[in-house]
Design a protein around this motif. Structure first.
Motif, short mmCIF file in Angstrom:
data_model
loop_
_atom_site.label_atom_id
_atom_site.label_comp_id
_atom_site.label_asym_id
_atom_site.label_seq_id
_atom_site.Cartn_x
_atom_site.Cartn_y
_atom_site.Cartn_z
N ASP B 329 0.87 -1.19 0.00
CA ASP B 329 0.00 0.00 0.00
C ASP B 329 0.90 1.23 0.00
O ASP B 329 2.10 1.14 -0.19
CB ASP B 329 -0.96 -0.01 1.20
CG ASP B 329 -0.23 0.06 2.53
OD1 ASP B 329 1.00 0.24 2.53
OD2 ASP B 329 -0.90 -0.06 3.56
N ASP B 330 0.31 2.39 0.22
CA ASP B 330 1.10 3.63 0.13
C ASP B 330 1.55 4.15 1.49
O ASP B 330 1.91 5.31 1.63
CB ASP B 330 0.31 4.70 -0.63
CG ASP B 330 -1.06 4.96 0.01
OD1 ASP B 330 -1.37 4.31 1.03
OD2 ASP B 330 -1.80 5.81 -0.50
N ARG B 426 2.26 11.98 -5.56
CA ARG B 426 1.92 12.37 -4.19
C ARG B 426 3.07 12.26 -3.20
O ARG B 426 3.11 12.97 -2.22
CB ARG B 426 0.75 11.50 -3.69
CG ARG B 426 -0.56 11.81 -4.37
CD ARG B 426 -1.18 13.06 -3.80
NE ARG B 426 -2.34 13.44 -4.58
CZ ARG B 426 -2.46 14.59 -5.23
NH1 ARG B 426 -1.50 15.50 -5.15
NH2 ARG B 426 -3.54 14.87 -5.92
#
Lengths: 143, 433
Positions: B329-330, B426
């Motif tokens: 995931d991030d 991001r």
């Protein structure tokens, strides 16, 4: 009596100020006054342009963040201590000056200062009562 | 020197013994969860699985997964399997969109967790003759309390320093002759540098360091070992399953032994969710088979790693996991704290900023830094520097409240945040680790 000042958000990076002034020059906009307030990461460019509406439109069309603010252009005798007379009048009346900078060149024998302060209308009356000239946009060659 | 163990019967059990124990514990645990955790029971029912279907570890794949989203949804008590009257402790970590992960412990849970940490300390050569300086944070963070408990169990003289205050750390380290240090690897590097600056190198008696809670490389290990004159051991854990000590490194330093009598590890494909054969790289999934209060079954850690059952020279038979190679995931780990870009996005939107942002993570002087670039908008902009500065400060406070760490805010011009293929980048992680 107030005149329109344009404030532009300036990211702190080399060449950004030139981009803005070049944009204004390309659109034949002349500056009457300029000032920069800075923080570590960004600055506020404050200008008095000869054509406020046009300058604002050009800036916004080119993605700059800009807003206008009412300020006063006040005459200061072009002699040593000339500014003190003005500041004393303001201080005695408890007027708080947010910021101040000078206009390029001379419309007459006086120097002119740009002042940002609260309750500008009352201050204009106060200054006039004390024989201090508050310049109009016409006098400064602003459309 | 002969290898020493804290609980040799478990750490060196034969594969048959371990599987038998895991089978027995898994069956009991599934029943415990089914009976006491309606949230998970519902998940099982939706998948058409009952405790009768789980006869042993070969049936593990039939059980539904749990993710951090489940923890968020079930917050705070939804996954609790014991009455609060039986619980004695919580630990916590920051979670997505403002809600934290809260894990509960019975006294028995704390006990077993501390056993796991004690195994790590003994594997790093710790005995009751040692002085163990615990410089992980104490409090909601599991690092301090876990290693503190483990150190007690081993019988080390424990220095409960918590994190920070380097002068005090060094004073106790030298005055009391600390021989083991437990902290984040980046703080170990910082300590090494401070020791060098102060000319204290010959007053340092450290022989081992147990470092975890953030990513670090082999290069960093060699660097810390050379500078502090100790052997650096890795340790792994997560609040959801207990804390540090889920897996720990031995003298061979080729991966971390997972405490399989407490946690069953699986590797899955994060996209298809299929269990992968041993030796494959994939997402690590844990099933706690001894936890009473907060027993997570098939919890997806999002950490990408590889498991290995190659014979280890230390004599332990516990499966080894490779240092995590990334995340599925991030999530970012900054200063040992879990940070999700979505948390930062939520704070920006709540405070009237646009969702055009970029997170820049870096490591300056061995300490992680996080900077949030936010695009200025006409709505926020004003002629008053004081007003803008004030708004910036409020945003910094809101981010601190959400993340638990300081994040610098930098206001930038509109459309200045780099976009690739129309999609904003991001996160930029500049850390070299």
């Amino acid at each position: 009596m107030a005149i329109k000042q344009i404030t532009v958000f300036l990211e702190n990076r080399a060449g950004r100020l030139l981009e803005i002034t070049q944009l204004l020059a390309d659109n034949k906009i002349d500056l009457r006054a300029l000032n920069i307030a800075e923080t570590t990461d960004y600055g506020l460019l404050r200008i008095i342009a000869d054509d406020t509406e046009k300058a604002l439109t050009v800036l916004k069309e080119n993605g700059a963040i800009a807003t206008t603010t009412d300020v006063l252009a006040v005459a200061v005798p072009n002699v040593s201590g000339g500014l003190n007379t003005l500041l004393r009048v303001l201080a005695n009346a408890n007027v708080d000056v947010s910021y101040m900078y000078s206009i390029f060149g001379h419309a007459d024998e006086n120097a002119y200062m740009i002042l940002q302060l609260a309750e500008a209308d009352e201050v204009v009356a106060l200054l006039q009562k004390n024989d201090i000239i508050v310049a109009t946009e016409e006098k400064l060659g602003i459309n | 020197m002969a290898e020493r163990y804290y609980q040799k019967d478990m750490e060196c059990a034969s594969r048959e013994e371990m599987v038998a124990l895991q089978n027995e514990r898994l069956v009991a645990q599934v029943k415990h969860v089914w009976d006491n955790v309606p949230y998970y029971r519902k998940k099982m029912e939706e998948k058409g699985v009952t405790p009768d279907d789980i006869k042993g570890i070969e049936d593990l794949h039939k059980l539904p997964f749990l993710t951090k989203d489940d923890l968020r949804e079930a917050y705070p008590y939804g996954l609790l399997a014991k009455p609060l009257a039986d619980c004695v402790r919580i630990q916590s970590t920051s979670g997505t969109t403002g809600k934290r992960v809260v894990a509960f412990y019975t006294q028995h849970d704390v006990d077993l967790w501390e056993d796991c940490c004690a195994r790590a300390i003994v594997a790093a050569g710790g005995t009751n003759e040692d002085v163990c300086q615990v410089a992980y944070g104490y409090g909601l963070f599991t690092g301090g309390p876990g290693m503190n408990g483990g150190s007690h169990k081993v019988g080390c003289l424990t220095l409960p320093m918590s994190s920070g205050n380097t002068d005090r750390q060094l004073q106790f380290m030298t005055d009391l002759g600390a021989t083991i240090i437990c902290c984040t690897p980046s703080y170990a590097e910082y300590l090494a540098e401070s020791i060098h600056e102060r000319g204290l190198r010959d007053q340092i008696k450290l022989k081992a360091g147990i470092f975890g809670a953030e990513a670090w490389s082999e290069e960093m290990r060699h660097d810390i070992e050379a500078q502090l004159g100790l052997k650096a051991y890795d340790i792994y854990g997560l609040t959801e399953t207990s804390g540090p000590g889920v897996a720990f490194e031995c003298s061979e330093q080729t991966g971390m032994h997972i405490n399989e009598d407490h946690f069953i590890a699986e590797i899955i494909d994060p996209d298809t969710l299929e269990v992968l054969p041993e030796g494959s790289q994939g997402e690590l999934v844990f099933t706690s088979i001894t936890k009473e209060a907060f027993p997570l079954l098939r919890y997806r850690t999002k950490d990408i790693t590889v498991l290995s059952r190659e014979k280890c020279s230390c004599g332990r038979t516990l499966v080894k996991m490779h240092k995590p190679m990334g995340r599925s995931d991030d999530m970012l780990i900054v200063k040992g704290v879990n940070v999700f870009p979505s948390q930062i996005e939520a704070v920006l939107l709540e405070n009237g900023y646009p969702a055009n942002y970029q997170i820049v993570v870096d490591r300056v002087n061995h300490s992680d830094t996080i900077e949030v670039l936010v695009e200025m908008t006409p709505e926020i902009f004003s002629d008053s520097l004081g007003h803008i500065t004030e708004m910036e400060k409020e945003l910094v406070s809101a981010l601190k409240a959400m993340l638990g760490i300081y994040a610098k805010v930098r206001l930038v011009e509109p459309k200045s945040i780099a976009r690739s293929e129309g999609k904003a980048v991001r996160v930029i992680d500049k850390r070299k680790i």
